[in-house]
Enzyme design. Structure first.
Site, mmCIF file in Angstrom:
data_model
loop_
_atom_site.group_PDB
_atom_site.id
_atom_site.type_symbol
_atom_site.label_atom_id
_atom_site.label_comp_id
_atom_site.label_asym_id
_atom_site.label_seq_id
_atom_site.Cartn_x
_atom_site.Cartn_y
_atom_site.Cartn_z
ATOM 1 N N ARG A 101 0.846 -1.206 0.000
ATOM 2 C CA ARG A 101 0.000 0.000 0.000
ATOM 3 C C ARG A 101 0.876 1.249 0.000
ATOM 4 N NH1 ARG A 101 -1.314 1.620 4.706
ATOM 5 N NH2 ARG A 101 -2.094 -0.385 5.432
ATOM 6 N N TYR A 140 -17.789 17.382 -12.915
ATOM 7 C CA TYR A 140 -18.148 15.971 -13.092
ATOM 8 C C TYR A 140 -19.160 15.558 -12.005
ATOM 9 C CZ TYR A 140 -17.562 10.914 -13.093
ATOM 10 O OH TYR A 140 -17.789 9.564 -13.112
ATOM 11 N N ASP A 152 -9.050 19.689 -12.357
ATOM 12 C CA ASP A 152 -9.345 18.391 -12.945
ATOM 13 C C ASP A 152 -9.116 18.533 -14.454
ATOM 14 O OD1 ASP A 152 -10.545 16.165 -14.131
ATOM 15 O OD2 ASP A 152 -12.112 16.014 -12.604
ATOM 16 N N LYS A 194 -9.986 7.777 -18.303
ATOM 17 C CA LYS A 194 -10.447 8.382 -19.554
ATOM 18 C C LYS A 194 -9.297 8.445 -20.566
ATOM 19 C CE LYS A 194 -14.033 8.632 -16.973
ATOM 20 N NZ LYS A 194 -14.391 9.811 -16.181
HETATM 21 C C1 LIG Z 1 -14.663 10.126 -14.826
HETATM 22 C C2 LIG Z 1 -14.281 11.421 -14.253
HETATM 23 C C3 LIG Z 1 -13.916 11.542 -12.903
HETATM 24 C C4 LIG Z 1 -13.983 10.379 -11.929
HETATM 25 O O1 LIG Z 1 -13.043 9.403 -12.252
HETATM 26 P P1 LIG Z 1 -13.259 7.831 -11.949
HETATM 27 O O2 LIG Z 1 -11.999 7.251 -12.499
HETATM 28 O O3 LIG Z 1 -14.498 7.400 -12.647
HETATM 29 O O4 LIG Z 1 -13.367 7.702 -10.467
HETATM 30 C C5 LIG Z 1 -13.518 12.784 -12.446
HETATM 31 N N1 LIG Z 1 -13.495 13.850 -13.272
HETATM 32 C C6 LIG Z 1 -13.843 13.778 -14.561
HETATM 33 C C7 LIG Z 1 -13.806 14.997 -15.418
HETATM 34 C C8 LIG Z 1 -14.254 12.560 -15.098
HETATM 35 O O5 LIG Z 1 -14.627 12.497 -16.390
#
Ligand SMILES: *Cc1c(COP(=O)(O)O)cnc(C)c1O
Length: 379
Positions: A46, A98, A170, A195
């Site tokens: 971890r 998001y 983000d 993504k």
């Molecule tokens: C999908 C997404 C998240 C969350 O990510 P996960 O890997 O699904 O936990 C956060 N911000 C954006 C812009 C996203 O598209």
């Protein structure tokens, strides 16, 4: 080094024991000590894992950062970042972040005594006005999902410095290939690596990158203390994928530009949202802070019926949540990702019943356009 060279090499050398060119998957939970109090820098899985370290160094280089910290999901990364805060602290957040980020802040962190202001961060005056003595963090997402609104990163970093706040961006939608928030003075950049960074729709992951030694020390403590770490196999897959990030992003953008152009010229489409179109309200800012416009396009088809019929009629596009994979995906936000956002809230930022969102994949552009065309014919 250039972006592609870093993408292929940063954080990775041939394995010292075998010469393996690819970073091995260190699928182990613990490491043998040489003697009491003496180990090779690895004690428990971890806390540290070599495959994860390679991934962290790799993405840190791509973001022009100094330190990376990998997590089990984008939301686990957001969780670690939010745990820098304490009860009573106030956070300014982009109003159409998001949906999962909204849910986590609103339904979970509020119970722990954090307060949030949901602000249209594309208007810096509104951000300034929202700062209170309790404010500790500004959390922005740019461009946003699915409206593709932009926030001025330079401006946010300046407000953060002025009031001594931690600024977070983000950057999931652009990937470090098109946008590097740290270069504008943002403190923490965060991704759902699920993504574009992984790009093959087969891993859930997250990462945080920073230039600050202090924030890195605190977040590294939290990564271990809270424990939302990714498995070594997932780190290997993401590391494998960053090697082609530049190639994929270029292709995503070629497709998205064509899709946006085609949609903008189609009589059944009322409005197209793509930062690369000169008609986009933040096109100027997009050219200033991004080196491309990305692979996401949204379009207004006018009614729930039109949106649903279109979604039913596409063939190449899979109807699915998520984005950023090599395969094209279509999302009808109101019935899928944004179902939990109250109607008056979503209408405020233009998220209507007839809106559809395209994650333009890396297929042949002619095939992508042909699919959209035949589905629009059925609307
Ligand atoms: C999908 C997404 C998240 C969350 O990510 P996960 O890997 O699904 O936990 C956060 N911000 C954006 C812009 C996203 O598209």
């Amino acid at each position: 080094m250039g972006f592609q060279t870093d993408a292929i090499h940063a954080g990775q050398q041939p394995d010292p024991t075998t010469g393996a060119v690819m970073m091995p998957i260190y699928q182990t939970s613990t490491y043998a000590m040489e003697e009491l109090g003496k180990h090779k820098g690895y004690d428990y899985g971890r806390t540290i894992n070599p495959t994860r370290v390679a991934l962290e160094k790799n993405i840190a280089a791509l973001e022009q950062g100094k330190h990376g910290l990998a997590f089990a999901s984008g939301l686990a990364a957001t969780t670690a970042v939010s745990m820098l805060l304490s009860a009573g602290d106030h956070v300014i957040v982009t109003n159409n972040v998001y949906g999962g980020t909204f849910r986590y802040f609103d339904k979970v962190m509020k119970r722990y005594g954090l307060t949030f202001s949901w602000v249209d961060t594309s208007d810096l005056a509104q951000v300034r006005a929202a700062v209170t003595p309790a404010t500790k963090m500004i959390f922005v997402e740019t461009p946003t999902n699915p409206m593709l609104n932009l926030t001025d990163l330079d401006g946010i970093a300046a407000i953060g410095k002025e009031h001594n706040l931690i600024t977070v961006c983000d950057n999931t939608f652009m990937s470090p290939y098109f946008q590097r928030p740290l270069e504008f003075g943002i403190d923490l950049v965060l991704h759902s690596t699920t993504k574009y960074i992984n790009g093959h729709s087969d891993v859930i992951g997250g990462i945080v990158v920073t230039r600050s030694d202090d924030l890195h020390t605190k977040l590294r403590f939290l990564q271990n203390a809270v424990g939302g770490v990714p498995g070594p196999m997932d780190c290997f897959f993401i590391l494998r994928a960053t090697k082609t990030l530049a190639l994929r992003m270029r292709q995503h953008e070629i497709g998205a530009r064509e899709v946006a152009k085609f949609l903008a010229s189609h009589p059944k489409v009322q409005k197209v949202y793509y930062p690369g179109l000169p008609t986009h309200p933040h096109h100027g800012l997009a050219k200033k802070q991004m080196s491309g416009f990305g692979g996401m396009v949204s379009a207004e088809l006018g009614s729930l019926e039109a949106g649903k019929r279109f979604a039913r009629s596409v063939k190449l596009f899979a109807l699915a949540e998520s984005l950023g994979g090599v395969e094209s995906l279509l999302c009808h936000p109101v019935s899928m990702t944004h179902g939990s956002v109250p109607m008056e809230e979503r209408l405020k930022f233009g998220l209507t019943d007839g809106l559809v969102r395209f994650s333009v994949g890396c297929e042949d552009v002619e095939d992508i356009i042909a699919d959209i065309k035949q589905a629009l014919d059925k609307v």
